[in-house]
Structure formats: C-alpha cells, structure tokens
Design a protein around this motif. Structure first.
Motif, mmCIF file in Angstrom:
data_model
loop_
_atom_site.group_PDB
_atom_site.id
_atom_site.type_symbol
_atom_site.label_atom_id
_atom_site.label_comp_id
_atom_site.label_asym_id
_atom_site.label_seq_id
_atom_site.Cartn_x
_atom_site.Cartn_y
_atom_site.Cartn_z
ATOM 1 N N PRO A 182 0.785 -1.450 0.086
ATOM 2 C CA PRO A 182 0.012 0.101 -0.061
ATOM 3 C C PRO A 182 0.903 1.557 0.039
ATOM 4 C CG PRO A 182 -0.691 -1.623 1.685
ATOM 5 C CD PRO A 182 0.622 -2.052 1.155
ATOM 6 N N LYS A 183 0.204 2.222 -0.783
ATOM 7 C CA LYS A 183 1.091 3.577 -0.885
ATOM 8 C C LYS A 183 0.292 4.518 0.230
ATOM 9 C CE LYS A 183 3.829 2.055 -3.900
ATOM 10 N NZ LYS A 183 3.380 0.617 -3.954
ATOM 11 N N LYS A 184 -0.903 4.110 0.599
ATOM 12 C CA LYS A 184 -1.270 5.150 1.518
ATOM 13 C C LYS A 184 -2.153 4.351 2.731
ATOM 14 C CE LYS A 184 -5.614 5.181 -1.450
ATOM 15 N NZ LYS A 184 -6.646 6.062 -1.944
ATOM 16 N N TYR A 185 -2.635 4.887 3.637
ATOM 17 C CA TYR A 185 -3.534 4.119 4.745
ATOM 18 C C TYR A 185 -4.726 4.886 5.090
ATOM 19 C CZ TYR A 185 -0.667 7.921 6.950
ATOM 20 O OH TYR A 185 -0.032 8.983 7.457
ATOM 21 N N GLU A 186 -5.515 4.173 5.570
ATOM 22 C CA GLU A 186 -6.738 4.658 6.412
ATOM 23 C C GLU A 186 -6.299 5.212 8.009
ATOM 24 O OE1 GLU A 186 -10.307 2.554 6.695
ATOM 25 O OE2 GLU A 186 -10.275 2.289 4.494
ATOM 26 N N ALA A 187 -5.416 4.449 8.556
ATOM 27 C CA ALA A 187 -4.888 4.927 10.067
ATOM 28 C C ALA A 187 -3.379 4.483 10.088
ATOM 29 C CB ALA A 187 -5.747 4.160 10.835
ATOM 30 N N GLN A 188 -2.655 5.214 10.451
ATOM 31 C CA GLN A 188 -1.310 4.885 10.847
ATOM 32 C C GLN A 188 -1.044 5.051 12.395
ATOM 33 O OE1 GLN A 188 2.427 7.582 10.484
ATOM 34 N NE2 GLN A 188 2.888 6.181 8.624
ATOM 35 N N ILE A 189 -0.499 3.876 13.061
ATOM 36 C CA ILE A 189 -0.697 3.777 14.468
ATOM 37 C C ILE A 189 0.801 3.680 14.889
ATOM 38 C CG2 ILE A 189 -1.414 2.528 16.339
ATOM 39 C CD1 ILE A 189 -3.292 1.388 14.356
ATOM 40 N N VAL A 190 1.490 4.412 15.625
ATOM 41 C CA VAL A 190 2.876 4.203 16.207
ATOM 42 C C VAL A 190 2.720 3.644 17.663
ATOM 43 C CG1 VAL A 190 5.053 5.426 16.694
ATOM 44 C CG2 VAL A 190 3.662 6.147 14.762
ATOM 45 N N PRO B 251 -2.190 2.702 24.750
ATOM 46 C CA PRO B 251 -2.102 4.071 24.181
ATOM 47 C C PRO B 251 -1.177 4.184 22.653
ATOM 48 C CG PRO B 251 -1.318 3.817 26.419
ATOM 49 C CD PRO B 251 -1.611 2.330 26.009
ATOM 50 N N ALA B 252 -1.316 5.127 21.976
ATOM 51 C CA ALA B 252 -0.539 5.002 20.529
ATOM 52 C C ALA B 252 -0.833 6.384 20.235
ATOM 53 C CB ALA B 252 -1.056 3.640 19.852
ATOM 54 N N LYS B 253 -0.030 6.747 19.140
ATOM 55 C CA LYS B 253 0.002 7.939 18.327
ATOM 56 C C LYS B 253 -0.909 7.360 17.245
ATOM 57 C CE LYS B 253 2.754 11.433 15.870
ATOM 58 N NZ LYS B 253 4.047 11.981 15.467
ATOM 59 N N VAL C 260 7.214 0.464 16.490
ATOM 60 C CA VAL C 260 6.713 0.071 15.087
ATOM 61 C C VAL C 260 5.453 0.874 14.719
ATOM 62 C CG1 VAL C 260 7.247 -2.244 15.765
ATOM 63 C CG2 VAL C 260 4.975 -1.487 16.063
ATOM 64 N N ILE C 261 5.495 0.999 13.220
ATOM 65 C CA ILE C 261 4.430 1.603 12.643
ATOM 66 C C ILE C 261 3.458 0.716 12.009
ATOM 67 C CG2 ILE C 261 3.688 3.209 10.626
ATOM 68 C CD1 ILE C 261 6.390 4.577 11.002
ATOM 69 N N PHE C 262 2.306 0.813 12.485
ATOM 70 C CA PHE C 262 1.066 -0.236 11.774
ATOM 71 C C PHE C 262 0.107 0.485 11.173
ATOM 72 C CE2 PHE C 262 -2.371 -3.508 13.579
ATOM 73 C CZ PHE C 262 -2.133 -4.185 12.288
ATOM 74 N N GLU C 263 0.009 0.149 9.858
ATOM 75 C CA GLU C 263 -0.884 1.052 8.986
ATOM 76 C C GLU C 263 -1.978 0.198 8.444
ATOM 77 O OE1 GLU C 263 2.570 3.934 7.112
ATOM 78 O OE2 GLU C 263 1.572 2.344 5.909
ATOM 79 N N LEU C 264 -3.307 0.558 8.735
ATOM 80 C CA LEU C 264 -4.365 -0.085 8.599
ATOM 81 C C LEU C 264 -5.379 0.427 7.286
ATOM 82 C CD1 LEU C 264 -5.824 -0.507 12.065
ATOM 83 C CD2 LEU C 264 -4.334 -2.265 10.670
ATOM 84 N N ASN C 265 -5.718 -0.393 6.432
ATOM 85 C CA ASN C 265 -6.378 -0.049 5.115
ATOM 86 C C ASN C 265 -7.839 -0.612 5.186
ATOM 87 O OD1 ASN C 265 -4.565 1.465 3.250
ATOM 88 N ND2 ASN C 265 -3.075 0.103 3.920
ATOM 89 N N GLY C 266 -8.532 -0.544 6.232
ATOM 90 C CA GLY C 266 -9.791 -1.089 6.101
ATOM 91 C C GLY C 266 -9.770 -2.369 6.580
ATOM 92 N N GLU C 267 -11.139 -2.988 6.497
ATOM 93 C CA GLU C 267 -11.306 -4.395 6.966
ATOM 94 C C GLU C 267 -10.876 -5.478 5.971
ATOM 95 O OE1 GLU C 267 -15.898 -4.941 6.030
ATOM 96 O OE2 GLU C 267 -15.526 -4.682 8.088
ATOM 97 N N LYS D 31 6.084 -1.750 10.112
ATOM 98 C CA LYS D 31 7.394 -1.511 9.667
ATOM 99 C C LYS D 31 8.015 -0.772 10.832
ATOM 100 C CE LYS D 31 5.609 2.352 7.262
ATOM 101 N NZ LYS D 31 5.707 3.255 5.968
ATOM 102 N N PRO D 32 9.371 -0.955 11.033
ATOM 103 C CA PRO D 32 9.951 -0.197 12.224
ATOM 104 C C PRO D 32 9.906 1.283 11.976
ATOM 105 C CG PRO D 32 11.462 -1.445 10.652
ATOM 106 C CD PRO D 32 10.350 -1.522 10.078
ATOM 107 N N ALA D 33 9.891 2.037 13.128
ATOM 108 C CA ALA D 33 9.751 3.425 12.924
ATOM 109 C C ALA D 33 11.161 3.884 12.714
ATOM 110 C CB ALA D 33 9.240 4.041 14.337
#
Length: 379
Positions: A255-263, A314-316, A348-355, A362-364
């Motif tokens: 994916p080149k974009k995300y719905e939500a990016q979580i750190v 808790p997360a950013k 870590v960065i966790f990127e979600l793109n819907g269900e 990926k590592p921060a």
C-alpha cells in the motif's frame, strides 16, 4: 590417501558439511561426504543434488587420494575424539583413523561414484557483508510459500540494483521485503529466486562468520563463497540451483497510503497480541480496533468455550485523507506475531487500510524493512 590434521579443524568442517548429507534413501552415496586432497588442502564435500557445500582445510598431505564416508558415523565419531592430531589413511575403500591409542576403521564407497558438484565459471562477483545479509535473509525467509502449485513463490527473491539488494518473500497472505545497502557497488543488474532451504542454510552456516561473502551467479545456479583468514583460498562454498520461473511484480501489493497509521511500542503490542491469542478461536482471529475518540488501540478476542479478552494500548494515531472514523480489522494473530518478531526497532508503525485491505508493519525510523499482511475477511 594419507593425511594428518587437527581434530578441531576436521570437526568444524564436518559439522558444516554434514548439514545436508545423510538424508537420502533412494541414492545411498548422498548419505556420504566426499573427502579428497587438493595440494596442501583437504576438501570435504556434500550434496543433495539441489544444494552443494564444500569446505577446505589446511592439512599435512603425505599421500593424495579420495574416498566417500558415511557422514553421520564419521561426524559423530570425530566429535568424541580428544583435541589432538588425527591420522587419516585410506586402504581398500576403508578409512583408518588413528588418534593416540584409538585405531578405527570406517568403510566407505568409491569416490568415483560421487556426483560432481558444479562450479560457476564467471569470475565476476558481488561482495556482501555477512552480518547484514544473513540478518536480512532471516527477516524474510520464513514467509516464502510452501505451496508447490506456485513454485516461484517457494524461495526468496533477490534483486540487485547498483548500491542495494532487495530480499523479498511472500506466501500470498504475507509479504516481507528487506533492503540492504551494499558497501561495494555492483554494475550487475541481477535478480533470481533463491530456494528457501538454501537461504536457511546460508543463515545457519555463515551467521557466526565475519567479513564478506562473494556471490557468483549463472543463469540457473548461484554460489556463495567465504575465504580463509590466512589465505585468499576459499574455506566454504555453498552452491545451489535457483528456482525456475518469474517472480511476480509484488510492488503493487504494498500500500502507498493508509486509512490509519499507528505508532506503538513493539514489545507492548507483541505482548498484547500474544495475550489476545489465548482467547482466539480455531481461525486464530483477533480484532484490532481504533476509535477517533481514544488515543490508542483496542485488541479484542473471544472464544465461546474459553471466554474473551480486551486490552487497550496508548498510541499515536494519524488518519488518512478520508473522513476520520472507527477502524476495526480482524487478523490471524500468528501473522502479526511473525511480523513483529522480525522488527528490531523498539517502535513500530502499523498501517491499516480497512477491514479488507492489506495492513503494513514496519520499524519506526527505518525504511529498509516492510511487512505486509492481509486481514481475515469478514463475511
């Protein structure tokens, strides 16, 4: 053949060579290792016809010759000997081993019947830093497919581009890519699919070594060479057939974009996923949910027979361009754990793109590793 060699040196070579010997029922000679003299060296070789390993040792050569000996018995026997000089002598297809007061005979087979391990004539090579290459392989090798219906996915794809090499493996549900920057730039535009077994053997054989590997290639084979410390002569060579076929263009899957990016803190996230896994069902399903009203991530799991678990971390969170809304995605917890264990960074960065869309771990602050995992689709 008659040679004198230190037990410790011979033992080191046998432990490496024996990794692929002794596992063939249809061709008994492949259960043996080939021992032969080469000037002032002794060369140990083994092969399973897909993969070959050669190991050179300095020794005192009193008489040249060669023989094949069963790997299991020779390795086990030498391992039990004291750390002293050994005398190895061949008479009538039998290996005589003398060490102090021990005199042992091991029956062998004619070396002429041993398969020839191929070599690569091209003298141009690519230099690889052993530590970074083995670590990179270890981060992707487990994600190659075991489904023989698509053999091109059964190995690790290596793609060399001037100052870097990309290592990629996928089983169609998960994909891992590691980029390694080369200390020695290459003019070769080289790509091939390395069998998963070979990749694992490279890790096992070379991970504890230091320095660099030389990689030689031909259209259907690849050779990895590690030199001796006291001379330019090779000490270890691993040569392997390559997987046939063309690796799919996987870049479109990432994916080149995300719905939500979580750190997230990696260890905290990993522990909560493991906790949730205790209450998952037969499909290993857990739910990851984020709510715009809460600065964090909920991890949920339930099992009708065991109970349920819910935790909050808790997360950013950064949302994509679409309107901010709750995002809930179901994952196989094993796939999340596998990805997290291969990330070395504490964040870590966790990127979600819907269900239904692919998620990314990926590592921060490290752009060299990416892990893509497909969610469990909801009905």
């Amino acid at each position: 053949m008659k040679i004198i060699i230190l037990k410790e040196n011979l033992n080191n070579g046998l432990n490496i060579i024996g990794r692929i010997a002794g596992k063939n029922l249809t061709l008994p000679i492949l259960n043996n290792i080939l021992i032969e003299t080469e000037k002032s060296f002794i060369n140990l070789s083994s092969t399973d016809l897909e993969l070959g390993i050669k190991y050179w040792l300095l020794a005192k050569i009193e008489k040249e010759g060669k023989i094949t000996i069963p790997s299991k018995i020779l390795t086990s026997f030498v391992n039990l000997l004291p750390n002293k000089k050994l005398t190895l002598e061949v008479k009538n297809q039998t290996l005589f081993i003398d060490c102090d007061d021990q005199n042992t005979q091991i029956k062998g087979l004619d070396a002429q019947d041993y398969p020839i391990i191929p070599t690569i004539s091209d003298k141009d090579f690519i230099g690889l830093d052993i530590a970074s290459f083995c670590e990179g392989l270890s981060q992707v090798v487990d994600f190659a497919s075991v489904n023989q219906a698509r053999p091109e996915l059964s190995g690790v794809y290596l793609n060399f581009q001037k100052d870097r090499v990309q290592l990629t493996a996928t089983d169609s549900v998960r994909l891992a890519e590691k980029t390694i920057f080369l200390k020695e730039k290459t003019e070769k535009n080289l790509s091939f699919i390395l069998p998963q077994k070979t990749a694992r053997e490279i890790i096992n054989i070379f991970a504890e070594q230091k320095g660099r590997l030389k990689l030689y290639s031909s259209p259907n084979q690849v050779l990895f060479e590690y030199p001796m410390t006291e001379t330019d002569h090779p000490q270890i060579q691993v040569i392997s057939r390559l997987v046939e076929g063309e690796y799919p263009d996987y870049q479109g899957i990432i994916p080149k974009k995300y719905e939500a990016q979580i750190v997230l803190n990696k260890n905290d996230f990993l522990n909560q996923v493991k906790t949730a896994s205790l209450f998952s069902g037969k499909s290993n399903e857990i739910k990851v949910r984020i709510n715009p009203k809460k600065e964090g991530v909920e991890i949920l799991s339930q099992n009708p027979e065991l109970g349920e678990n819910k935790s909050f971390l808790p997360a950013k969170i950064v949302y994509g361009q679409e309107s901010v809304q709750e995002v809930a995605v179901n994952f196989n917890y094993r796939f999340l754990i596998d990805g997290l264990l291969n990330i070395k960074n504490p964040k870590v960065i966790f990127e979600l793109n819907g269900e239904d869309g692919p998620a990314v771990l990926k590592p921060a602050e490290d752009m060299t590793y990416i892990y893509v995992v497909m969610p469990i689709k909801t009905t």
